[in-house]
Design a protein around this motif. Sequence first.
Motif, mmCIF file in Angstrom:
data_model
loop_
_atom_site.group_PDB
_atom_site.id
_atom_site.type_symbol
_atom_site.label_atom_id
_atom_site.label_comp_id
_atom_site.label_asym_id
_atom_site.label_seq_id
_atom_site.Cartn_x
_atom_site.Cartn_y
_atom_site.Cartn_z
ATOM 1 N N GLY A 43 0.821 -1.201 0.000
ATOM 2 C CA GLY A 43 0.000 0.000 0.000
ATOM 3 C C GLY A 43 0.860 1.257 0.000
ATOM 4 N N VAL A 44 0.210 2.397 0.093
ATOM 5 C CA VAL A 44 0.919 3.680 0.141
ATOM 6 C C VAL A 44 0.980 4.104 1.600
ATOM 7 N N ARG A 45 2.184 4.197 2.133
ATOM 8 C CA ARG A 45 2.400 4.530 3.541
ATOM 9 C C ARG A 45 2.610 6.025 3.728
ATOM 10 N N SER A 46 2.659 6.440 4.979
ATOM 11 C CA SER A 46 2.874 7.859 5.271
ATOM 12 C C SER A 46 4.242 8.324 4.777
ATOM 13 N N THR A 47 5.239 7.447 4.829
ATOM 14 C CA THR A 47 6.570 7.793 4.314
ATOM 15 C C THR A 47 6.506 8.055 2.813
ATOM 16 N N ASP A 48 5.689 7.274 2.104
ATOM 17 C CA ASP A 48 5.537 7.466 0.661
ATOM 18 C C ASP A 48 4.928 8.829 0.356
ATOM 19 N N ARG A 49 3.922 9.224 1.124
ATOM 20 C CA ARG A 49 3.302 10.542 0.942
ATOM 21 C C ARG A 49 4.286 11.654 1.307
ATOM 22 N N PRO A 70 15.999 11.439 -7.293
ATOM 23 C CA PRO A 70 15.205 10.830 -6.228
ATOM 24 C C PRO A 70 15.984 10.732 -4.914
ATOM 25 N N SER A 71 17.308 10.650 -4.993
ATOM 26 C CA SER A 71 18.113 10.556 -3.771
ATOM 27 C C SER A 71 18.027 11.832 -2.937
ATOM 28 N N ASP A 72 17.764 12.978 -3.582
ATOM 29 C CA ASP A 72 17.603 14.222 -2.825
ATOM 30 C C ASP A 72 16.419 14.117 -1.870
ATOM 31 N N ALA A 73 15.315 13.582 -2.361
ATOM 32 C CA ALA A 73 14.129 13.400 -1.517
ATOM 33 C C ALA A 73 14.378 12.319 -0.472
ATOM 34 N N ALA A 74 15.049 11.230 -0.878
ATOM 35 C CA ALA A 74 15.333 10.136 0.062
ATOM 36 C C ALA A 74 16.219 10.634 1.203
ATOM 37 N N ARG A 75 17.218 11.451 0.884
ATOM 38 C CA ARG A 75 18.102 12.006 1.921
ATOM 39 C C ARG A 75 17.338 12.937 2.857
ATOM 40 N N ALA A 76 16.447 13.758 2.301
ATOM 41 C CA ALA A 76 15.694 14.710 3.116
ATOM 42 C C ALA A 76 14.745 13.994 4.076
ATOM 43 N N VAL A 77 14.179 12.879 3.649
ATOM 44 C CA VAL A 77 13.214 12.151 4.489
ATOM 45 C C VAL A 77 13.900 11.135 5.389
ATOM 46 N N GLY A 78 14.899 10.420 4.850
ATOM 47 C CA GLY A 78 15.477 9.286 5.567
ATOM 48 C C GLY A 78 16.700 9.552 6.409
ATOM 49 N N GLY A 79 17.331 10.697 6.240
ATOM 50 C CA GLY A 79 18.541 10.966 7.011
ATOM 51 C C GLY A 79 19.638 9.956 6.691
ATOM 52 N N ASP A 80 20.201 9.338 7.732
ATOM 53 C CA ASP A 80 21.307 8.387 7.549
ATOM 54 C C ASP A 80 20.890 7.096 6.853
ATOM 55 N N LEU A 85 15.305 4.241 1.123
ATOM 56 C CA LEU A 85 14.171 4.967 0.559
ATOM 57 C C LEU A 85 14.320 5.272 -0.932
ATOM 58 N N MET A 86 15.349 4.745 -1.568
ATOM 59 C CA MET A 86 15.552 5.053 -2.981
ATOM 60 C C MET A 86 14.420 4.519 -3.862
ATOM 61 N N ALA A 91 9.215 5.423 -6.744
ATOM 62 C CA ALA A 91 7.777 5.129 -6.837
ATOM 63 C C ALA A 91 6.963 6.404 -6.597
ATOM 64 N N ALA A 92 7.389 7.221 -5.644
ATOM 65 C CA ALA A 92 6.700 8.487 -5.384
ATOM 66 C C ALA A 92 6.758 9.377 -6.625
ATOM 67 N N ALA A 93 7.902 9.400 -7.290
ATOM 68 C CA ALA A 93 8.035 10.187 -8.516
ATOM 69 C C ALA A 93 7.095 9.652 -9.598
ATOM 70 N N ARG A 94 6.982 8.322 -9.724
ATOM 71 C CA ARG A 94 6.062 7.748 -10.714
ATOM 72 C C ARG A 94 4.612 8.121 -10.405
ATOM 73 N N ARG A 95 4.238 8.110 -9.121
ATOM 74 C CA ARG A 95 2.872 8.517 -8.758
ATOM 75 C C ARG A 95 2.639 9.988 -9.107
ATOM 76 N N LEU A 96 3.644 10.831 -8.921
ATOM 77 C CA LEU A 96 3.516 12.241 -9.264
ATOM 78 C C LEU A 96 3.435 12.452 -10.779
ATOM 79 N N VAL A 97 4.074 11.584 -11.544
ATOM 80 C CA VAL A 97 3.943 11.634 -12.998
ATOM 81 C C VAL A 97 2.491 11.329 -13.374
#
Length: 128
Positions: A43-49, A70-80, A85-86, A91-97
């Motif tokens: 499913g789509v989780r809160s992390t995905d949103r 996509p790594s820019d977003a993964a770094r901003a959300v996931g930290g270390d 989150l790659m 997948a988040a980018a594909r949903r936005l497309v």
Amino acid sequence: MAHRSALPSKPCTVCGRTITWRKKWERDWDAVRYCSDACRRTGVRSTDRELETTILSLLAARASDATICPSDAARAVGGDTWRDLMEPARAAARRLVTAGEVVITQGGAVVDPSTAKGPIRIRRVRRG
């Protein structure tokens, strides 16, 4: 038999990949939402949103024709632990497309997000 490109298709609600019509789905094509059992379970989780929101905010902070990885977003959300989150970021980018918010590019050219392999960039849709 019809050529595959002539068959109806729609995006998976979880990963954004293209689902192509199959004969076994003839009676319930409208109810098909997932490309696989893995997407159905996940499913789509809160992390995905959060990744979707982060992609849009990173793009909003840049020039209209700028791209992000996509790594820019993964770094901003996931930290270390951003590497985990790659694929969710892709997948988040594909949903936005699918939502018409962004396009995915490779080598500066817009590509189909379902078939893109290797490094991708994300850019806002050019309006006008």
